[in-house]
Design a protein around this motif. Structure first.
Motif, PDB file in Angstrom:
ATOM      1  N   GLY A  62       0.787  -1.222   0.000  1.00 39.69           N
ATOM      2  CA  GLY A  62       0.000   0.000   0.000  1.00 39.69           C
ATOM      3  C   GLY A  62       0.817   1.269   0.000  1.00 39.69           C
ATOM      4  O   GLY A  62       1.862   1.386  -0.647  1.00 39.69           O
ATOM      5  N   TYR A  63       0.321   2.251   0.771  1.00 38.06           N
ATOM      6  CA  TYR A  63       0.995   3.534   0.828  1.00 38.06           C
ATOM      7  C   TYR A  63       2.344   3.449   1.532  1.00 38.06           C
ATOM      8  O   TYR A  63       3.245   4.239   1.263  1.00 38.06           O
ATOM      9  N   GLY A  64       2.507   2.493   2.452  1.00 39.09           N
ATOM     10  CA  GLY A  64       3.807   2.320   3.079  1.00 39.09           C
ATOM     11  C   GLY A  64       4.866   1.905   2.073  1.00 39.09           C
ATOM     12  O   GLY A  64       5.993   2.413   2.079  1.00 39.09           O
ATOM     13  N   LEU A  65       4.505   0.989   1.185  1.00 30.82           N
ATOM     14  CA  LEU A  65       5.413   0.578   0.108  1.00 30.82           C
ATOM     15  C   LEU A  65       5.704   1.743  -0.821  1.00 30.82           C
ATOM     16  O   LEU A  65       6.865   2.015  -1.174  1.00 30.82           O
ATOM     17  N   ALA A  66       4.659   2.444  -1.256  1.00 31.98           N
ATOM     18  CA  ALA A  66       4.839   3.576  -2.166  1.00 31.98           C
ATOM     19  C   ALA A  66       5.703   4.654  -1.532  1.00 31.98           C
ATOM     20  O   ALA A  66       6.552   5.263  -2.195  1.00 31.98           O
ATOM     21  N   SER A  67       5.509   4.901  -0.231  1.00 33.60           N
ATOM     22  CA  SER A  67       6.310   5.911   0.460  1.00 33.60           C
ATOM     23  C   SER A  67       7.764   5.490   0.577  1.00 33.60           C
ATOM     24  O   SER A  67       8.680   6.328   0.511  1.00 33.60           O
ATOM     25  N   THR A  68       8.001   4.189   0.736  1.00 37.37           N
ATOM     26  CA  THR A  68       9.377   3.699   0.812  1.00 37.37           C
ATOM     27  C   THR A  68      10.080   3.870  -0.531  1.00 37.37           C
ATOM     28  O   THR A  68      11.213   4.373  -0.594  1.00 37.37           O
ATOM     29  N   ILE A  69       9.418   3.458  -1.600  1.00 35.56           N
ATOM     30  CA  ILE A  69      10.015   3.586  -2.926  1.00 35.56           C
ATOM     31  C   ILE A  69      10.263   5.060  -3.260  1.00 35.56           C
ATOM     32  O   ILE A  69      11.342   5.433  -3.756  1.00 35.56           O
ATOM     33  N   THR A  70       9.291   5.902  -2.983  1.00 32.46           N
ATOM     34  CA  THR A  70       9.435   7.330  -3.254  1.00 32.46           C
ATOM     35  C   THR A  70      10.563   7.937  -2.435  1.00 32.46           C
ATOM     36  O   THR A  70      11.369   8.731  -2.940  1.00 32.46           O
ATOM     37  N   GLY A  71      10.639   7.558  -1.159  1.00 30.69           N
ATOM     38  CA  GLY A  71      11.704   8.084  -0.312  1.00 30.69           C
ATOM     39  C   GLY A  71      13.083   7.665  -0.779  1.00 30.69           C
ATOM     40  O   GLY A  71      14.023   8.451  -0.752  1.00 30.69           O
ATOM     41  N   LEU A  72      13.198   6.426  -1.243  1.00 29.00           N
ATOM     42  CA  LEU A  72      14.491   5.942  -1.728  1.00 29.00           C
ATOM     43  C   LEU A  72      14.929   6.678  -2.992  1.00 29.00           C
ATOM     44  O   LEU A  72      16.075   7.126  -3.105  1.00 29.00           O
ATOM     45  N   VAL A  73      14.025   6.789  -3.957  1.00 27.08           N
ATOM     46  CA  VAL A  73      14.387   7.335  -5.267  1.00 27.08           C
ATOM     47  C   VAL A  73      14.506   8.849  -5.238  1.00 27.08           C
ATOM     48  O   VAL A  73      15.483   9.420  -5.757  1.00 27.08           O
ATOM     49  N   ARG A  74      13.524   9.534  -4.642  1.00 28.95           N
ATOM     50  CA  ARG A  74      13.504  10.999  -4.705  1.00 28.95           C
ATOM     51  C   ARG A  74      14.289  11.650  -3.571  1.00 28.95           C
ATOM     52  O   ARG A  74      14.931  12.695  -3.767  1.00 28.95           O
ATOM     53  N   TYR A  75      14.255  11.052  -2.365  1.00 31.24           N
ATOM     54  CA  TYR A  75      14.830  11.734  -1.200  1.00 31.24           C
ATOM     55  C   TYR A  75      16.081  11.062  -0.658  1.00 31.24           C
ATOM     56  O   TYR A  75      16.670  11.547   0.300  1.00 31.24           O
ATOM     57  N   GLY A  76      16.504   9.945  -1.238  1.00 35.41           N
ATOM     58  CA  GLY A  76      17.753   9.317  -0.852  1.00 35.41           C
ATOM     59  C   GLY A  76      17.794   8.833   0.579  1.00 35.41           C
ATOM     60  O   GLY A  76      18.836   8.921   1.240  1.00 35.41           O
ATOM     61  N   ILE A  77      16.687   8.308   1.077  1.00 32.41           N
ATOM     62  CA  ILE A  77      16.641   7.917   2.484  1.00 32.41           C
ATOM     63  C   ILE A  77      17.471   6.674   2.766  1.00 32.41           C
ATOM     64  O   ILE A  77      17.601   5.782   1.935  1.00 32.41           O
TER      65      ILE A  77
END
Length: 407
Positions: A62-77
């Motif tokens: 869900g949104y947790g997965l989407a937030s993880t992928i987004t954080g990795l790619v866009r924000y370099g977490i």
């Protein structure tokens, strides 16, 4: 913990189950679906000056997965993601297991030190071990995203298992629901749901409210792991007046109200370090949790029928979430909530959906509701109907969980 693959677990995987209950997941389909999500996120023009550390609770779906992928790619977490998934055995692993394998590969490719743990987020031992990992490996946390949708929760301090109830409050509620036969044929069914009693309402709040979120933040604070300016967000939903009796005005709504009051209390707790706790009201999405709620599948099909390709994906909404989470002054409503659902609850959209809701019949279903899209999206949760996958080919089902000790 590593789960080594067995010697003979390659086979053709086909959908197995009834209605919204699916018993098999397709590894290649789940991995491909993560790749398609990643493709929706553009890399930043410049790398981050400092990699922020994030803890994502519920990172496998869900949104947790989407937030993880987004954080990795866009924000370099960097950081830790927690999911609670079942490995392969007589059946394939759960879909979140394979999605985590794919997300970990993205993290490695991007040079991110992001660790995935397979554990019960409600358990005190999970909290203790995760905090040890965060302290030893990262020294602190900048962001905590809490995205947990569970049917039950065992409180480690009492040993009591609480079960959530998807019920209205006060009076029975009758609604129409979309159901699927084994052959994929959709039908309209009228269902009546009896109201919850006080014990069921209280149990739902214990499972889906803010208690566990608060325990995570408090545990991090007690260990001195909250960095200055720490932000945390718990994901929520309001939904349409068409579904409010079973959702926002029902037991789940009571839990969401508790989540929002918890955000206020946590913000007071975090004020001394310049921190803040928020809830994010996201828009509708097809998830394993929401398909279990009467009326929601039909509503989402009608919403898609109105919006078509303007229906934003979880990744698109997660990009907005990260923008708000990292902003100096997040754009919040009068209750302090991030609102990512304005597209859904706009008056014209809701009026159009309501017209279709009132007029839909078995004969007009295909005209008014985007049923093929819904079915493909639902099956995609389990790795089926994903473009670019050869479902006739044997596939390895027993894939190892990403090694948490690897850097």
């Amino acid at each position: 913990m590593m789960y080594p693959p067995s010697v003979s677990s390659e086979r053709v995987v086909s959908p197995t189950g009834r209605g919204y209950l699916q018993l098999e997941s397709h590894p290649a389909g789940c991995i491909r679906s993560v790749a398609l999500m990643r493709a929706q996120v553009a890399a930043p023009e410049l790398p981050p000056v400092r990699r922020p550390t994030a803890l994502v609770i519920g990172s496998s779906a869900g949104y947790g997965l989407a937030s993880t992928i987004t954080g990795l790619v866009r924000y370099g977490i960097d950081g830790v993601g927690i999911g609670f998934e079942r490995p392969a055995g007589q059946r394939s692993a759960t879909a979140g297991w394979y999605r985590t394998v794919a997300t970990a590969a993205i993290a490695r490719e991007l040079g991110s030190d992001f660790v995935f743990r397979n554990a019960d987020a409600f358990a005190d031992v999970t909290k203790a071990e995760t905090l040890d990992l965060l302290g030893d490996r990262f020294g602190g946390v900048d962001y905590l995203i809490y995205s947990v949708a569970a049917p039950r929760r065992t409180d480690p301090r009492t040993g009591v298992t609480h079960h959530s109830a998807l019920k209205p409050l006060g009076a029975p509620h009758t609604t129409r629901n979309l159901e699927f036969a084994d052959d994929g044929t959709a039908s309209l069914r009228e269902v009546t749901v009896e109201p919850a009693n006080e014990a069921e309402k209280a149990a739902t709040v214990r499972v889906m409210g803010g208690e566990d979120w608060s325990r995570w933040v408090t545990a991090l604070a007690e260990r001195g792991l909250l960095r200055d300016g720490f932000r945390t967000v718990a994901l929520s939903y309001i939904g349409s007046p068409l579904t409010s009796a079973i959702y926002r005005a029902g037991t789940i709504g009571a839990a969401k109200a508790d989540l929002e009051s918890t955000a206020v209390a946590l913000t007071e707790q975090l004020a001394g370090r310049g921190g803040r706790a928020l809830t994010s009201v996201n828009g509708a999405v097809i998830s394993q949790a929401l398909t279990a709620i009467p009326g929601i599948p039909l509503y989402v099909c009608l919403l898609r029928g109105v919006l078509g390709d303007r229906f934003p994906s979880p990744v698109e909404q997660s990009l907005q979430l990260w923008e708000q989470l990292t902003a100096d002054r997040p754009d919040v409503d009068e209750h302090g909530r991030i609102r990512l659902d304005r597209w859904e609850l706009s008056a014209p959209v809701q009026a159009a959906v309501a017209d279709r809701w009132r007029s839909i019949t078995p004969e007009t279903m295909t005209e008014l509701a985007d049923i093929p899209w819904f079915r493909a999206q639902f099956r995609g949760l389990y790795g089926f109907d994903v473009p670019g996958v050869d479902y006739a080919a044997p596939v390895e089902t027993d894939l190892p969980w990403p090694d948490p000790s690897a850097r």
